[in-house]
Design an enzyme around this catalytic site. Structure first.
Site, PDB file in Angstrom:
ATOM      1  N   ARG A  92       0.925   5.930  -2.230  1.00 54.65           N
ATOM      2  CA  ARG A  92       0.676   7.303  -1.773  1.00 54.65           C
ATOM      3  C   ARG A  92       0.529   7.311  -0.258  1.00 54.65           C
ATOM      4  O   ARG A  92       0.573   6.276   0.387  1.00 54.65           O
ATOM      5  CB  ARG A  92      -0.579   7.854  -2.446  1.00 54.65           C
ATOM      6  CG  ARG A  92      -1.851   7.135  -2.089  1.00 54.65           C
ATOM      7  CD  ARG A  92      -3.054   7.704  -2.825  1.00 54.65           C
ATOM      8  NE  ARG A  92      -3.558   6.759  -3.817  1.00 54.65           N
ATOM      9  CZ  ARG A  92      -4.422   7.073  -4.758  1.00 54.65           C
ATOM     10  NH1 ARG A  92      -4.869   8.312  -4.865  1.00 54.65           N
ATOM     11  NH2 ARG A  92      -4.847   6.183  -5.616  1.00 54.65           N
ATOM     12  N   ALA A 106     -11.630  -4.376  14.278  1.00 56.26           N
ATOM     13  CA  ALA A 106     -11.334  -5.804  14.413  1.00 56.26           C
ATOM     14  C   ALA A 106     -10.021  -6.152  13.722  1.00 56.26           C
ATOM     15  O   ALA A 106      -9.191  -6.889  14.266  1.00 56.26           O
ATOM     16  CB  ALA A 106     -12.472  -6.636  13.827  1.00 56.26           C
ATOM     17  N   ALA A 107      -9.829  -5.613  12.526  1.00 55.39           N
ATOM     18  CA  ALA A 107      -8.609  -5.909  11.770  1.00 55.39           C
ATOM     19  C   ALA A 107      -7.378  -5.364  12.470  1.00 55.39           C
ATOM     20  O   ALA A 107      -6.361  -6.062  12.620  1.00 55.39           O
ATOM     21  CB  ALA A 107      -8.722  -5.330  10.361  1.00 55.39           C
ATOM     22  N   LYS A 108      -7.440  -4.113  12.908  1.00 50.61           N
ATOM     23  CA  LYS A 108      -6.265  -3.493  13.514  1.00 50.61           C
ATOM     24  C   LYS A 108      -5.949  -4.089  14.884  1.00 50.61           C
ATOM     25  O   LYS A 108      -4.773  -4.228  15.251  1.00 50.61           O
ATOM     26  CB  LYS A 108      -6.464  -1.978  13.610  1.00 50.61           C
ATOM     27  CG  LYS A 108      -6.438  -1.270  12.250  1.00 50.61           C
ATOM     28  CD  LYS A 108      -5.151  -1.543  11.483  1.00 50.61           C
ATOM     29  CE  LYS A 108      -4.997  -0.642  10.270  1.00 50.61           C
ATOM     30  NZ  LYS A 108      -3.757  -0.944   9.510  1.00 50.61           N
ATOM     31  N   VAL A 149      -3.506  -6.524  -2.057  1.00 45.99           N
ATOM     32  CA  VAL A 149      -3.012  -7.330  -0.939  1.00 45.99           C
ATOM     33  C   VAL A 149      -4.174  -8.103  -0.319  1.00 45.99           C
ATOM     34  O   VAL A 149      -5.294  -7.618  -0.244  1.00 45.99           O
ATOM     35  CB  VAL A 149      -2.340  -6.417   0.095  1.00 45.99           C
ATOM     36  CG1 VAL A 149      -2.142  -7.136   1.422  1.00 45.99           C
ATOM     37  CG2 VAL A 149      -1.006  -5.915  -0.431  1.00 45.99           C
ATOM     38  N   GLY A 158       0.813  -1.214   0.000  1.00 45.01           N
ATOM     39  CA  GLY A 158       0.000   0.000   0.000  1.00 45.01           C
ATOM     40  C   GLY A 158       0.839   1.253   0.000  1.00 45.01           C
ATOM     41  O   GLY A 158       0.543   2.214   0.717  1.00 45.01           O
ATOM     42  N   TYR A 204     -12.756  -2.309  10.689  1.00 46.23           N
ATOM     43  CA  TYR A 204     -11.414  -1.741  10.803  1.00 46.23           C
ATOM     44  C   TYR A 204     -10.836  -1.974  12.196  1.00 46.23           C
ATOM     45  O   TYR A 204      -9.662  -2.335  12.355  1.00 46.23           O
ATOM     46  CB  TYR A 204     -11.488  -0.248  10.478  1.00 46.23           C
ATOM     47  CG  TYR A 204     -10.173   0.479  10.405  1.00 46.23           C
ATOM     48  CD1 TYR A 204      -9.266   0.213   9.396  1.00 46.23           C
ATOM     49  CD2 TYR A 204      -9.859   1.471  11.328  1.00 46.23           C
ATOM     50  CE1 TYR A 204      -8.055   0.901   9.309  1.00 46.23           C
ATOM     51  CE2 TYR A 204      -8.666   2.173  11.256  1.00 46.23           C
ATOM     52  CZ  TYR A 204      -7.771   1.888  10.239  1.00 46.23           C
ATOM     53  OH  TYR A 204      -6.583   2.571  10.155  1.00 46.23           O
TER      54      TYR A 204
END
Length: 314
Positions: A20, A162-164, A68, A17, A160
């Site tokens: 930018r 949960a993922a982080k 990804v 990622g 978000y």
């Protein structure tokens, strides 16, 4: 970007990622410190521009244009690093997307998309890097990108958060698993002006200042720990270096003039009841035992000074 430092000379890095925003700032800083970099984005033009920003400054970079999440992309990224530069030393897992909405409106696709890119994408990329690091037998650096949302939660960001939070849990586990291979694994929690914060009125005055090339006021940089993407890049560069060889399993917050070390979750209070706790004893005793120790949720932002209020910034 000017190439000056060389603490990563001879090293090879992948930054997912990195077309930018924060990812690009990380990639440029690693290159400035001497690393060859594999850029990753889903847009060919953006990826090409990112590569050019490094090569035009005298560095080395190539691009892998792929989303990804899948094992195939993770394998492609590692293979490209080895094919182009002969090895892999550093992985920064930055790729991410947002699909914000409250839980009762969040679709399966909203949830799955964010989990796939952030959580599964971090897992698949780290797994491939770990395999390569162990084969090389020379150690390595893994830096995963977290978020304040993963640490404390945020309204409208079930997926978000949960993922982080999951990423930080994996970081702690990987730091133990990969320690025998001399691979460090840490998380960075950035706070910076990016496209994700451009639409938030609270940050408007600061983002506008950054867009004009001006220094953000001390309230942003010190009180909020809020700055530019470049402010965070130094922490990533440091954790990728030999100077950070003894640092692993940590969560480091960075933004503006501020750096922080997040604690691991710890028990804040304990009580015992002979024979075990029942609904009746808990109903009677819970508040007196734990009422003043209940934990807060979400980020508590201070009130903006009058001159920085959104209405005043127009």
């Amino acid at each position: 970007m000017t190439l000056t430092g060389k603490v990563l000379s001879g090293k090879v890095a992948i930054v997912t990622g990195s077309g930018r925003g924060l990812g690009l700032a990380y990639a440029q800083e690693l290159a400035r410190q001497g690393a060859s970099v594999v850029i990753n984005d889903v847009d060919q033009l953006i990826a090409d521009d990112a590569v050019a920003s490094i090569t035009n400054a005298g560095g080395q970079a190539v691009a892998v244009v792929a989303p990804v999440g899948s094992t195939a992309t993770a394998q492609q990224l590692v293979a490209q690093a080895v094919e182009s530069f002969g090895r892999l030393d550093i992985l920064v897992t930055n790729a991410g997307v947002l699909r914000d909405t409250v839980v009762w409106k969040m679709t399966d696709d909203d949830f799955d998309t964010v989990i796939n890119v952030h959580l599964r994408g971090t897992f698949t990329c780290v797994r491939e890097a770990a395999i390569r690091f162990r084969e090389q037998g020379e150690g390595g650096r893994i830096i995963c990108i977290g978020s304040p949302t993963g640490q404390r939660g945020n309204f409208g960001q079930t997926n978000y958060a949960a993922a982080k939070a999951g990423i930080v849990g994996m970081v702690r586990t990987w730091s133990m698993e990969l320690a025998p291979a001399n691979v460090t694994v840490n998380a960075v929690v950035p706070v910076a002006a990016t496209a994700m914060t451009d639409t938030v009125p609270f940050f408007k005055a600061f983002n506008d200042a950054a867009a004009r090339g001006e220094t953000m006021p001390p309230f942003a940089r010190r009180v909020l720990g809020y700055g530019t993407a470049q402010d965070v890049a130094g922490v990533v560069g440091f954790l990728a270096s030999d100077a950070a060889a003894g640092i692993t399993g940590q969560v480091v917050g960075s933004g503006g003039d501020r750096i922080q070390l997040w604690s691991h979750p710890e028990v804040v209070a304990t009580a015992f009841e002979t024979g075990g706790w029942t609904v009746e004893t808990l109903s009677e005793d819970f508040s007196s035992l734990f009422g003043d120790k209940l934990q807060s949720v979400g980020e508590k932002l201070p009130e903006l000074p009058a001159e920085l209020q959104p209405t005043a910034a127009k």
